[in-house]
Design a protein around this motif. Structure first.
Motif, short mmCIF file in Angstrom:
data_model
loop_
_atom_site.label_atom_id
_atom_site.label_comp_id
_atom_site.label_asym_id
_atom_site.label_seq_id
_atom_site.Cartn_x
_atom_site.Cartn_y
_atom_site.Cartn_z
N GLY A 173 5.66 -0.51 8.20
CA GLY A 173 5.16 -1.33 7.07
C GLY A 173 5.46 -2.90 7.32
O GLY A 173 5.63 -3.68 6.36
N ASP B 143 -1.44 10.42 4.91
CA ASP B 143 -0.54 9.33 4.99
C ASP B 143 0.41 9.42 3.86
O ASP B 143 0.24 9.45 2.66
N GLY C 185 5.66 4.76 9.77
CA GLY C 185 5.47 3.36 10.14
C GLY C 185 6.34 2.60 9.12
O GLY C 185 7.14 3.00 8.50
N ARG D 139 -0.48 7.10 0.72
CA ARG D 139 -1.74 7.33 0.02
C ARG D 139 -1.25 8.41 -0.90
O ARG D 139 -1.85 9.61 -0.87
N ASP E 151 -2.45 -3.92 -1.67
CA ASP E 151 -2.63 -2.68 -2.09
C ASP E 151 -1.53 -2.10 -3.00
O ASP E 151 -1.96 -1.13 -3.72
N LYS F 187 7.56 0.48 3.73
CA LYS F 187 6.64 0.72 2.73
C LYS F 187 6.74 1.82 1.81
O LYS F 187 6.57 1.84 0.81
N GLN F 188 7.01 2.98 2.69
CA GLN F 188 6.88 4.30 1.84
C GLN F 188 8.07 4.47 0.88
O GLN F 188 7.99 5.43 0.27
N THR G 32 -1.25 -0.52 2.75
CA THR G 32 -0.71 -1.39 3.61
C THR G 32 -0.21 -2.72 3.41
O THR G 32 0.55 -3.20 4.15
N THR G 33 -0.78 -3.28 2.63
CA THR G 33 -0.51 -4.84 2.24
C THR G 33 0.01 -5.04 0.69
O THR G 33 -0.09 -3.96 -0.09
N ARG H 216 3.02 -5.21 7.58
CA ARG H 216 2.15 -5.82 6.94
C ARG H 216 2.57 -6.06 5.39
O ARG H 216 1.73 -6.67 4.75
N LYS I 16 -4.77 3.65 0.81
CA LYS I 16 -3.81 3.59 1.70
C LYS I 16 -2.96 2.50 1.54
O LYS I 16 -3.49 1.18 1.60
#
Length: 239
Positions: A12, A108, A10, A111, A220, A22-23, A216-217, A14, A214
Motif C-alpha cells: 500500500g 483483491d 500489497g 475491493r 479511494d 492499506k488492507q 489504492t489511494t 500509494r 479498488k
C-alpha cells in the motif's frame, strides 16, 4: 467446489501510510480486508477462501479471522515478491487441497464493495464459458501518446472497458498457466486475466458496477466510505 483467492499481499505505498498496509486500514472499526472477506463468507456458493497476505501480517490477520468468525477462510499464505508470485502461492495451496476442476475467483483484498450478485455472475460465467472477468465500461476519453507526450490517437471509448475483479477461472487452467509462465521466467503479469490472455485463453466478461472500486489511494478510501454509507442508508430508509 468454488473457492475465492483473495490477494492481500500489497504494502500500500500509494496510500501514504507507512505504518499499516492499506488492507488493514479501518472503516467504522473494521479492517478493509474484513469487509471484503465477509462478502465471500456470506455467499452461499463459496466453499472455501484462501488469503495471500504479507508474511509479517499473517498472525494479525489470523486473529481478525477468528474475531469475525470467518469460517470459510481455510488458508492464509505468505505473498511473493510480485503480485503474480503471490497469486501463485495461493493457487499452489488450492491445487494441493481442492479438486483441479474447482472454480477459483481471484479478488483483491482491497475491493470490499463487490456484490453478492457479481460473485454469482462470475461463478455462472466460469461454469458456462470457462472464465468470468468483471468489467466496467470506460467513462473518460482514452488517448495514446507519442514519444514527446503529445496525443497521437484517441481510442474509441465504446470499445474500452476496465478489467476489475473477481476474475474467475477453472483452477487447473489458471494454475497451469502460472506454471508455464514461471518456466519462462515471467513473474510480473498485471493480473490473472492478462496472464490467461497471453497464453491464448478466451476470456468471457461479466458486467459490474462502478462501485466495485479498488482502494489504492487516499481518495479511494474516502470514495469507499461514501459508497458504504450510501449502501447502509439505502437499507435503512428503503431507498
Amino acid at each position: 467446489m468454488t473457492n475465492a483467492l483473495i490477494f492481500a499481499g500489497g504494502s500500500g505505498v500509494r496510500m501514504n501510510n507507512a505504518a499499516k498496509p492499506k488492507q488493514f486500514l479501518q472503516l467504522y472499526g473494521k479492517e478493509i480486508i474484513i469487509h471484503t472477506l465477509e462478502q465471500f463468507q456470506n455467499h452461499q456458493q463459496i466453499d472455501a477462501v484462501c488469503v495471500v497476505c504479507i508474511e509479517s501480517w499473517i498472525g494479525f490477520l489470523q486473529g481478525l479471522v477468528r474475531q469475525y468468525g470467518l469460517s470459510k477462510v481455510r488458508w492464509i499464505v505468505p505473498g511473493g515478491k510480485t503480485g503474480q508470485e503471490s497469486i501463485f502461492n495461493g493457487l499452489s495451496t488450492l491445487h494441493e487441497h481442492c479438486p483441479i476442476d474447482s472454480i477459483v475467483l481471484v479478488h483483491d483484498g482491497v475491493r470490499p464493495l463487490v456484490s453478492g450478485k457479481l460473485i454469482s455472475d462470475c461463478i455462472e460465467s466460469v461454469k458456462q464459458y470457462g472464465s468470468g472477468i468483471a468489467v466496467a465500461p470506460a467513462i473518460e476519453t482514452i488517448v495514446n501518446l507519442d514519444k514527446e507526450d503529445n496525443i497521437s490517437g484517441i481510442t474509441d471509448r465504446s470499445k474500452c472497458f476496465y478489467a476489475k475483479a473477481p476474475q474467475g477461472f477453472v483452477l487447473k487452467d489458471l494454475y497451469g498457466v502460472h506454471i508455464e509462465a514461471r518456466k519462462k521466467g515471467s513473474v510480473n503479469a498485471i493480473d490473472s486475466a492478462s496472464l490467461m490472455h497471453e497464453y491464448g485463453y478466451t476470456l468471457h466478461t461479466v458486467p459490474c458496477s462502478y462501485e466495485n472500486i479498488k482502494i489504492t489511494t487516499p481518495a479511494d478510501f474516502y470514495i469507499f466510505r461514501a459508497l458504504y454509507d450510501a449502501r447502509e442508508n439505502s437499507q435503512v430508509f428503503g431507498l
